[in-house]
Motif scaffolding. Structure first.
Motif, PDB file in Angstrom:
ATOM      1  N   UNK A  23       0.961  -1.221   0.122  1.00  0.00           N
ATOM      2  CA  UNK A  23       0.146  -0.151  -0.059  1.00  0.00           C
ATOM      3  C   UNK A  23       0.846   1.258   0.101  1.00  0.00           C
ATOM      4  N   UNK A  24       0.483   2.177  -0.947  1.00  0.00           N
ATOM      5  CA  UNK A  24       1.128   3.361  -0.971  1.00  0.00           C
ATOM      6  C   UNK A  24       0.678   4.336   0.407  1.00  0.00           C
ATOM      7  N   UNK A  25       1.693   5.128   0.815  1.00  0.00           N
ATOM      8  CA  UNK A  25       1.507   6.270   1.690  1.00  0.00           C
ATOM      9  C   UNK A  25       0.245   7.104   1.466  1.00  0.00           C
ATOM     10  N   UNK A  26       0.086   7.247   0.350  1.00  0.00           N
ATOM     11  CA  UNK A  26      -1.049   8.022  -0.306  1.00  0.00           C
ATOM     12  C   UNK A  26      -2.692   7.140  -0.171  1.00  0.00           C
ATOM     13  N   UNK A  27      -2.618   6.134   0.188  1.00  0.00           N
ATOM     14  CA  UNK A  27      -3.711   5.271   0.458  1.00  0.00           C
ATOM     15  C   UNK A  27      -4.223   5.507   1.908  1.00  0.00           C
ATOM     16  N   UNK A  28      -3.323   5.800   2.636  1.00  0.00           N
ATOM     17  CA  UNK A  28      -3.288   5.966   4.083  1.00  0.00           C
ATOM     18  C   UNK A  28      -3.378   7.432   4.774  1.00  0.00           C
ATOM     19  N   UNK A  29      -3.506   8.319   3.770  1.00  0.00           N
ATOM     20  CA  UNK A  29      -3.246   9.770   4.121  1.00  0.00           C
ATOM     21  C   UNK A  29      -4.370  10.540   3.608  1.00  0.00           C
ATOM     22  N   UNK A  30      -5.043  11.390   4.503  1.00  0.00           N
ATOM     23  CA  UNK A  30      -6.205  12.272   4.173  1.00  0.00           C
ATOM     24  C   UNK A  30      -5.583  13.360   3.471  1.00  0.00           C
ATOM     25  N   UNK A  34      -9.066  21.306   0.327  1.00  0.00           N
ATOM     26  CA  UNK A  34      -8.523  22.713  -0.012  1.00  0.00           C
ATOM     27  C   UNK A  34      -7.238  22.407  -0.834  1.00  0.00           C
ATOM     28  N   UNK A  35      -6.460  21.647  -0.592  1.00  0.00           N
ATOM     29  CA  UNK A  35      -5.146  21.171  -1.297  1.00  0.00           C
ATOM     30  C   UNK A  35      -5.485  20.616  -2.582  1.00  0.00           C
ATOM     31  N   UNK A  36      -6.480  19.825  -2.938  1.00  0.00           N
ATOM     32  CA  UNK A  36      -6.769  19.328  -4.015  1.00  0.00           C
ATOM     33  C   UNK A  36      -7.148  20.179  -4.897  1.00  0.00           C
ATOM     34  N   UNK A  37      -8.158  21.166  -4.298  1.00  0.00           N
ATOM     35  CA  UNK A  37      -8.604  22.441  -5.125  1.00  0.00           C
ATOM     36  C   UNK A  37      -7.723  23.142  -5.870  1.00  0.00           C
ATOM     37  N   UNK A  49      -0.569  14.417  -5.052  1.00  0.00           N
ATOM     38  CA  UNK A  49       0.088  15.417  -4.282  1.00  0.00           C
ATOM     39  C   UNK A  49       0.987  14.833  -3.706  1.00  0.00           C
ATOM     40  N   UNK A  50       2.389  15.468  -3.521  1.00  0.00           N
ATOM     41  CA  UNK A  50       3.479  14.761  -2.782  1.00  0.00           C
ATOM     42  C   UNK A  50       3.033  14.948  -1.297  1.00  0.00           C
ATOM     43  N   UNK A  51       3.817  13.941  -0.390  1.00  0.00           N
ATOM     44  CA  UNK A  51       3.687  14.154   0.990  1.00  0.00           C
ATOM     45  C   UNK A  51       4.140  15.366   1.629  1.00  0.00           C
ATOM     46  N   UNK A  52       5.255  15.770   1.072  1.00  0.00           N
ATOM     47  CA  UNK A  52       5.718  17.230   1.633  1.00  0.00           C
ATOM     48  C   UNK A  52       4.518  18.415   1.238  1.00  0.00           C
ATOM     49  N   UNK A  53       4.035  18.240   0.104  1.00  0.00           N
ATOM     50  CA  UNK A  53       3.139  19.309   0.155  1.00  0.00           C
ATOM     51  C   UNK A  53       1.750  19.151   0.958  1.00  0.00           C
ATOM     52  N   UNK A  54       1.540  17.857   1.279  1.00  0.00           N
ATOM     53  CA  UNK A  54       0.258  17.623   2.163  1.00  0.00           C
ATOM     54  C   UNK A  54       0.838  18.086   3.631  1.00  0.00           C
ATOM     55  N   UNK A  55       2.101  17.636   4.010  1.00  0.00           N
ATOM     56  CA  UNK A  55       2.584  18.130   5.353  1.00  0.00           C
ATOM     57  C   UNK A  55       2.749  19.552   5.504  1.00  0.00           C
ATOM     58  N   UNK A  56       3.201  20.156   4.295  1.00  0.00           N
ATOM     59  CA  UNK A  56       3.159  21.828   4.509  1.00  0.00           C
ATOM     60  C   UNK A  56       1.946  22.451   4.774  1.00  0.00           C
ATOM     61  N   UNK A  57       1.067  22.033   3.831  1.00  0.00           N
ATOM     62  CA  UNK A  57      -0.387  22.325   4.120  1.00  0.00           C
ATOM     63  C   UNK A  57      -1.008  22.285   5.302  1.00  0.00           C
ATOM     64  N   UNK A  58      -0.865  21.043   5.869  1.00  0.00           N
ATOM     65  CA  UNK A  58      -1.304  20.740   7.088  1.00  0.00           C
ATOM     66  C   UNK A  58      -0.550  21.427   8.378  1.00  0.00           C
ATOM     67  N   UNK A  59       0.378  22.092   8.263  1.00  0.00           N
ATOM     68  CA  UNK A  59       1.379  22.783   9.142  1.00  0.00           C
ATOM     69  C   UNK A  59       0.803  24.010   9.099  1.00  0.00           C
ATOM     70  N   UNK A  60       0.606  24.565   7.801  1.00  0.00           N
ATOM     71  CA  UNK A  60       0.119  26.166   7.747  1.00  0.00           C
ATOM     72  C   UNK A  60      -1.422  26.111   8.177  1.00  0.00           C
ATOM     73  N   UNK A  61      -2.069  25.015   8.206  1.00  0.00           N
ATOM     74  CA  UNK A  61      -3.523  25.059   8.318  1.00  0.00           C
ATOM     75  C   UNK A  61      -3.603  25.269   9.905  1.00  0.00           C
TER      76      UNK A  61
END
Length: 65
Positions: A23-30, A34-37, A49-61
């Protein structure tokens, strides 16, 4: 390089392994809606979308809330 292998937001390798036996990391990550948009319409549903962009978005949120 195939565009599916790159994050549509930062253009770096997304390290998606959705076609792998494991299983890929992306299958277990919400991925936040707002990022998908932020993905350009011509790239939606074509690359992850890469894990770095997801993590960065979550930190900023978290800072905003």
């Amino acid at each position: 390089i195939k565009s599916e292998l790159n994050c549509p937001l930062c253009q770096q390798t997304n390290y998606c392994a959705v076609d792998s036996d494991e299983p890929c990391w992306c299958m277990n990550t919400e991925i936040p809606v707002e990022l998908i948009n932020q993905v350009p319409s011509e790239q939606k549903n074509k690359s992850c979308i890469c894990a770095n962009c997801v993590e960065k978005f979550n930190r900023l949120a978290k800072r905003i809330n």
